[in-house]
Design a protein around this motif. Structure first.
Motif, mmCIF file in Angstrom:
data_model
loop_
_atom_site.group_PDB
_atom_site.id
_atom_site.type_symbol
_atom_site.label_atom_id
_atom_site.label_comp_id
_atom_site.label_asym_id
_atom_site.label_seq_id
_atom_site.Cartn_x
_atom_site.Cartn_y
_atom_site.Cartn_z
ATOM 1 N N ARG A 40 -0.592 7.200 41.805
ATOM 2 C CA ARG A 40 0.168 6.914 40.521
ATOM 3 C C ARG A 40 1.640 7.805 39.797
ATOM 4 O O ARG A 40 1.314 8.707 39.871
ATOM 5 C CB ARG A 40 -0.044 6.734 38.723
ATOM 6 N N ILE A 41 2.883 7.322 39.529
ATOM 7 C CA ILE A 41 3.615 8.429 39.077
ATOM 8 C C ILE A 41 4.571 7.265 37.822
ATOM 9 O O ILE A 41 4.722 6.522 37.517
ATOM 10 C CB ILE A 41 4.779 8.509 40.159
ATOM 11 N N SER A 42 4.264 8.369 36.619
ATOM 12 C CA SER A 42 4.302 7.506 35.313
ATOM 13 C C SER A 42 5.242 9.333 34.488
ATOM 14 O O SER A 42 4.960 9.936 34.976
ATOM 15 C CB SER A 42 3.561 7.774 34.729
ATOM 16 N N GLY A 43 6.317 8.735 33.894
ATOM 17 C CA GLY A 43 7.487 9.427 33.473
ATOM 18 C C GLY A 43 8.746 8.918 33.735
ATOM 19 O O GLY A 43 8.851 8.239 34.466
ATOM 20 N N LYS A 44 9.405 9.781 33.312
ATOM 21 C CA LYS A 44 11.032 9.865 33.144
ATOM 22 C C LYS A 44 11.445 9.740 34.592
ATOM 23 O O LYS A 44 12.250 8.552 34.844
ATOM 24 C CB LYS A 44 11.779 10.678 32.283
ATOM 25 N N ALA A 45 10.665 10.790 35.554
ATOM 26 C CA ALA A 45 11.154 10.470 36.846
ATOM 27 C C ALA A 45 10.735 9.398 37.962
ATOM 28 O O ALA A 45 11.088 9.461 39.204
ATOM 29 C CB ALA A 45 11.191 12.136 37.917
ATOM 30 N N ALA A 46 9.881 8.067 37.497
ATOM 31 C CA ALA A 46 9.144 7.894 38.178
ATOM 32 C C ALA A 46 9.587 6.913 38.723
ATOM 33 O O ALA A 46 9.929 6.619 40.547
ATOM 34 C CB ALA A 46 8.238 6.399 37.233
ATOM 35 N N LYS A 47 10.815 6.441 37.944
ATOM 36 C CA LYS A 47 11.769 4.945 38.960
ATOM 37 C C LYS A 47 13.322 6.305 39.917
ATOM 38 O O LYS A 47 13.222 5.380 41.831
ATOM 39 C CB LYS A 47 12.971 4.760 38.524
ATOM 40 N N ASP A 48 13.588 7.101 39.451
ATOM 41 C CA ASP A 48 14.021 8.399 40.833
ATOM 42 C C ASP A 48 12.914 7.974 41.771
ATOM 43 O O ASP A 48 13.496 8.799 42.905
ATOM 44 C CB ASP A 48 14.610 9.586 40.299
ATOM 45 N N SER A 49 11.531 8.800 41.706
ATOM 46 C CA SER A 49 10.682 9.331 42.620
ATOM 47 C C SER A 49 10.421 8.147 43.798
ATOM 48 O O SER A 49 10.796 8.507 44.905
ATOM 49 C CB SER A 49 9.747 9.854 42.020
ATOM 50 N N LEU A 50 10.450 6.831 42.982
ATOM 51 C CA LEU A 50 10.331 5.779 44.583
ATOM 52 C C LEU A 50 11.226 5.016 45.038
ATOM 53 O O LEU A 50 11.997 4.883 46.066
ATOM 54 C CB LEU A 50 9.985 4.533 43.487
ATOM 55 N N GLY A 51 12.854 5.782 43.760
ATOM 56 C CA GLY A 51 14.401 5.670 44.906
ATOM 57 C C GLY A 51 14.118 5.940 45.953
ATOM 58 O O GLY A 51 14.526 6.233 47.241
ATOM 59 N N ILE A 52 13.834 8.025 46.183
ATOM 60 C CA ILE A 52 13.845 8.968 46.951
ATOM 61 C C ILE A 52 13.202 8.186 47.863
ATOM 62 O O ILE A 52 12.990 8.494 49.315
ATOM 63 C CB ILE A 52 13.461 10.085 46.411
ATOM 64 N N LEU A 53 11.839 7.886 47.771
ATOM 65 C CA LEU A 53 10.547 7.670 48.901
ATOM 66 C C LEU A 53 11.339 6.318 49.588
ATOM 67 O O LEU A 53 10.853 6.441 50.591
ATOM 68 C CB LEU A 53 9.577 7.419 48.270
ATOM 69 N N LEU A 54 11.870 5.439 48.686
ATOM 70 C CA LEU A 54 11.943 4.225 50.103
ATOM 71 C C LEU A 54 13.252 4.517 50.689
ATOM 72 O O LEU A 54 13.872 4.170 51.809
ATOM 73 C CB LEU A 54 12.223 3.268 48.738
ATOM 74 N N GLY A 55 13.914 6.110 50.685
ATOM 75 C CA GLY A 55 14.831 6.281 51.273
ATOM 76 C C GLY A 55 16.451 5.624 51.564
ATOM 77 O O GLY A 55 16.490 4.212 50.610
ATOM 78 N N SER A 56 16.670 5.298 53.174
ATOM 79 C CA SER A 56 17.437 4.824 53.181
ATOM 80 C C SER A 56 17.624 3.136 53.027
ATOM 81 O O SER A 56 18.477 2.558 53.356
ATOM 82 C CB SER A 56 17.984 5.323 54.759
ATOM 83 N N LYS A 57 16.269 2.796 53.469
ATOM 84 C CA LYS A 57 15.963 1.576 53.536
ATOM 85 C C LYS A 57 16.386 0.504 52.412
ATOM 86 O O LYS A 57 16.503 -0.978 52.420
ATOM 87 C CB LYS A 57 13.784 1.356 53.852
ATOM 88 N N THR A 58 16.318 1.371 50.721
ATOM 89 C CA THR A 58 16.390 0.126 50.049
ATOM 90 C C THR A 58 18.637 0.543 50.005
ATOM 91 O O THR A 58 18.878 -0.837 49.532
ATOM 92 C CB THR A 58 16.823 1.663 48.502
ATOM 93 N N SER A 59 18.767 1.574 50.593
ATOM 94 C CA SER A 59 20.662 0.559 50.908
ATOM 95 C C SER A 59 21.011 -0.319 52.183
ATOM 96 O O SER A 59 22.440 -0.355 52.527
ATOM 97 C CB SER A 59 21.127 2.332 50.634
ATOM 98 N N LYS A 60 19.979 -0.085 53.408
ATOM 99 C CA LYS A 60 20.474 -0.855 53.762
ATOM 100 C C LYS A 60 19.336 -2.623 53.591
ATOM 101 O O LYS A 60 19.216 -3.066 54.404
ATOM 102 C CB LYS A 60 19.495 -0.745 55.177
#
Length: 120
Positions: A40-60
């Motif tokens: 679990r990731i909880s806090g202000k950076a949780a959404k940003d953290s997920l975006g980073i882990l999803l990497g380029s797949k989110t942009s493809k």
């Protein structure tokens, strides 16, 4: 553990001290063998953290996960871009989460390498 499941330890280096109240923790499973680990990731950076882990797949062509809906996604090392694991991902937006903050749950394979790497 799955191939290329080295670690997520560099994830925290992508955030400044303004995100220091974000918590990264093992929610279920254990530090020994288990089939599935929930991180679990909880806090202000949780959404940003997920975006980073999803990497380029989110942009493809894949969109960011819809809040409160479980999706299967590939997670990537933020620096090397190697695939780390395939994970069930749940994003819960504030205030509609247990903590009242943005929260991410990663349901990963439970091998020690994955768990250790995520929590380092």
């Amino acid at each position: 553990s799955p191939p290329n499941a080295r670690n997520f330890r560099n994830l925290r280096t992508h955030f400044s001290n303004s995100h220091s109240d974000t918590i990264y923790a093992l929610s279920s499973g254990s530090s020994s063998k288990c089939g599935v680990a929930v991180i679990r990731i909880s806090g202000k950076a949780a959404k940003d953290s997920l975006g980073i882990l999803l990497g380029s797949k989110t942009s493809k062509g894949k969109t960011f996960p819809v809040p409160r809906k479980v999706t299967l996604r590939e997670l990537f090392d933020p620096e090397t871009k190697e695939m780390l694991d395939k994970s069930l991902v749940v994003f819960m937006e504030e205030p509609k989460s247990f903590t009242g903050e943005d929260t991410v749950e990663l349901h990963t394979h439970g091998g020690r390498a994955v768990i250790k790497g995520v929590l380092e």
